[in-house]
Design a protein around this motif. Structure first.
Motif, PDB file in Angstrom:
ATOM      1  N   LEU A   1     -49.240 -50.314  36.639  1.00  0.00           N
ATOM      2  CA  LEU A   1     -48.988 -48.878  36.830  1.00  0.00           C
ATOM      3  C   LEU A   1     -48.290 -48.287  35.608  1.00  0.00           C
ATOM      4  O   LEU A   1     -48.645 -47.194  35.136  1.00  0.00           O
ATOM      5  CB  LEU A   1     -48.133 -48.659  38.081  1.00  0.00           C
ATOM      6  CG  LEU A   1     -48.785 -48.962  39.429  1.00  0.00           C
ATOM      7  CD1 LEU A   1     -47.741 -48.897  40.550  1.00  0.00           C
ATOM      8  CD2 LEU A   1     -49.920 -47.991  39.725  1.00  0.00           C
TER       9      LEU A   1
ATOM     10  N   LEU B   1     -52.854 -43.730  38.517  1.00  0.00           N
ATOM     11  CA  LEU B   1     -51.978 -44.505  39.388  1.00  0.00           C
ATOM     12  C   LEU B   1     -52.656 -44.809  40.722  1.00  0.00           C
ATOM     13  O   LEU B   1     -52.536 -45.913  41.258  1.00  0.00           O
ATOM     14  CB  LEU B   1     -50.665 -43.756  39.615  1.00  0.00           C
ATOM     15  CG  LEU B   1     -49.781 -43.564  38.383  1.00  0.00           C
ATOM     16  CD1 LEU B   1     -48.545 -42.734  38.738  1.00  0.00           C
ATOM     17  CD2 LEU B   1     -49.362 -44.898  37.794  1.00  0.00           C
TER      18      LEU B   1
ATOM     19  N   SER C   1     -45.222 -45.548  41.836  1.00  0.00           N
ATOM     20  CA  SER C   1     -46.010 -44.440  41.290  1.00  0.00           C
ATOM     21  C   SER C   1     -45.219 -43.143  41.334  1.00  0.00           C
ATOM     22  O   SER C   1     -45.258 -42.346  40.385  1.00  0.00           O
ATOM     23  CB  SER C   1     -47.317 -44.292  42.076  1.00  0.00           C
ATOM     24  OG  SER C   1     -48.130 -45.431  41.930  1.00  0.00           O
TER      25      SER C   1
ATOM     26  N   THR D   1     -49.896 -45.527  32.947  1.00  0.00           N
ATOM     27  CA  THR D   1     -49.236 -44.241  32.655  1.00  0.00           C
ATOM     28  C   THR D   1     -49.032 -44.078  31.153  1.00  0.00           C
ATOM     29  O   THR D   1     -49.284 -43.000  30.590  1.00  0.00           O
ATOM     30  CB  THR D   1     -47.886 -44.174  33.382  1.00  0.00           C
ATOM     31  OG1 THR D   1     -48.088 -44.338  34.780  1.00  0.00           O
ATOM     32  CG2 THR D   1     -47.199 -42.839  33.132  1.00  0.00           C
TER      33      THR D   1
ATOM     34  N   GLU E   1     -53.363 -48.555  42.107  1.00  0.00           N
ATOM     35  CA  GLU E   1     -52.863 -48.955  43.428  1.00  0.00           C
ATOM     36  C   GLU E   1     -53.988 -49.531  44.279  1.00  0.00           C
ATOM     37  O   GLU E   1     -53.826 -50.576  44.924  1.00  0.00           O
ATOM     38  CB  GLU E   1     -52.249 -47.753  44.145  1.00  0.00           C
ATOM     39  CG  GLU E   1     -50.860 -47.365  43.688  1.00  0.00           C
ATOM     40  CD  GLU E   1     -50.310 -46.224  44.528  1.00  0.00           C
ATOM     41  OE1 GLU E   1     -50.495 -46.240  45.767  1.00  0.00           O
ATOM     42  OE2 GLU E   1     -49.723 -45.302  43.942  1.00  0.00           O
TER      43      GLU E   1
END
Length: 244
Positions: free
Chosen positions: A96, A123, A221, A100, A127
Motif C-alpha cells: 500500500l 489502494l 489505507s 501510494t 487491498e
C-alpha cells in the motif's frame, strides 16, 4: 451325582455374524464403493486441517506485520520515511505504501483531488489483491462442508442397498446378513459428518479472521490518504511496482 446342565437359552456362536465390527474392521470388509467413499472423506478431513494450520500461521504473521506498519503510519511520519522503512518488504501494508509513493512520483508533485482519487483507486486495488492472496485455499473448506454430508449419504445408501441385496440372495432376514452392510453405511455417514462439521466451523473462523485483516488494510489505507491530504510527501527514488 449332580450334573450341571447348560442354560436352555445358551446359543453357539453364529458363524455368519461378523466378529470384528470396529471402524477399521468395517472398512476392510466394506464394498469397494463404500471404501472409496470413506477414503475420499478421510482425505477431505485431512485437507481441512491442513488448510486450517497453513492459513492460521499465514494470517497470524500477516496481521502482526500489518499492525506494526499501521502503528508506524499513525506515528505521524512522512511518506518518504514510510517508504524507506518498507521498500524491500512485500507485506500488504508495504505494498500500500509503495503504491501510494508510486502514484506520487508519477503525479510529479501535483497534489489535487484527482491525485487523491488515483491514490484511493490504487489502494483499493492493492487491498483486493492482498485479500485474494490470503483467501486462497479457503474456498475448498466451503466445498467440503457442503458436499461431505451428501458423499457420506451416498455411502450410506450404497451400504443399505448391499444389505437388501444380501437379504434377497440369502432368502433370510438374519441379523448376520444385514448387520455388516448397515454398519458400513452408518460409518460412511459418520465420516461424512466428521469431514463436514470441522470444515464449516473452520471456514467461518477463517472468514472472520480475513475480514479483520482487511479491516487493518483499510485502516492503513485511511492513514495513507490522511498523509497525502496533509501534503506530507517528499521526492522519492523510482520504486518497485506494488502488487495490484
Amino acid at each position: 451325582m449332580a450334573v450341571t446342565a447348560e442354560p436352555a437359552f445358551a446359543q453357539s456362536p453364529n458363524p455368519l455374524l461378523p466378529r470384528n465390527l470396529s471402524p477399521w474392521g468395517m472398512f476392510l470388509n466394506a464394498d469397494i464403493v463404500v471404501k472409496a467413499v470413506m477414503i475420499g472423506l478421510a482425505f477431505a478431513s485431512l485437507v481441512t486441517w491442513t488448510v486450517w494450520l497453513a492459513k492460521t500461521v499465514e494470517l497470524s504473521g500477516q496481521k502482526r506485520r500489518a499492525r506494526r506498519r499501521l502503528k508506524m503510519l499513525e506515528s505521524g511520519g512522512s511518506l518518504r520515511d514510510a517508504v524507506r522503512a518498507c521498500e524491500t518488504d512485500g507485506d500488504a501494508v508495504a505494498q500500500l505504501i509503495l503504491s501510494t509513493a508510486r502514484e506520487a512520483e508519477l503525479s510529479d508533485g501535483v497534489i489535487d483531488e484527482g491525485f487523491k482519487e488515483r491514490v484511493a483507486l490504487r489502494l483499493e486495488r492493492v487491498e483486493a489483491a492482498m485479500t485474494r492472496q490470503v483467501s486462497r485455499g479457503v474456498g475448498i473448506l466451503a466445498t467440503i462442508g457442503a458436499t461431505a454430508p451428501f458423499v457420506g449419504l451416498f455411502g450410506t445408501v450404497w451400504g443399505i442397498m448391499n444389505s437388501f441385496i444380501g437379504i434377497s440372495e440369502s432368502h433370510t432376514t438374519n441379523l448376520a446378513v444385514v448387520a455388516p452392510g448397515i454398519a458400513e453405511a452408518l460409518l460412511a455417514t459418520a465420516l461424512g459428518l466428521v469431514a463436514a462439521i470441522p470444515a464449516v466451523v473452520i471456514y467461518n473462523h477463517l472468514a472472520r479472521v480475513i475480514s479483520g485483516y482487511r479491516t487493518l488494510l483499510g485502516d492503513a489505507s485511511a492513514q495513507l490518504l490522511l498523509m497525502v491530504s496533509r501534503g506530507q510527501r517528499g521526492r522519492v527514488a523510482p520504486l518497485p511496482r506494488a502488487a495490484e
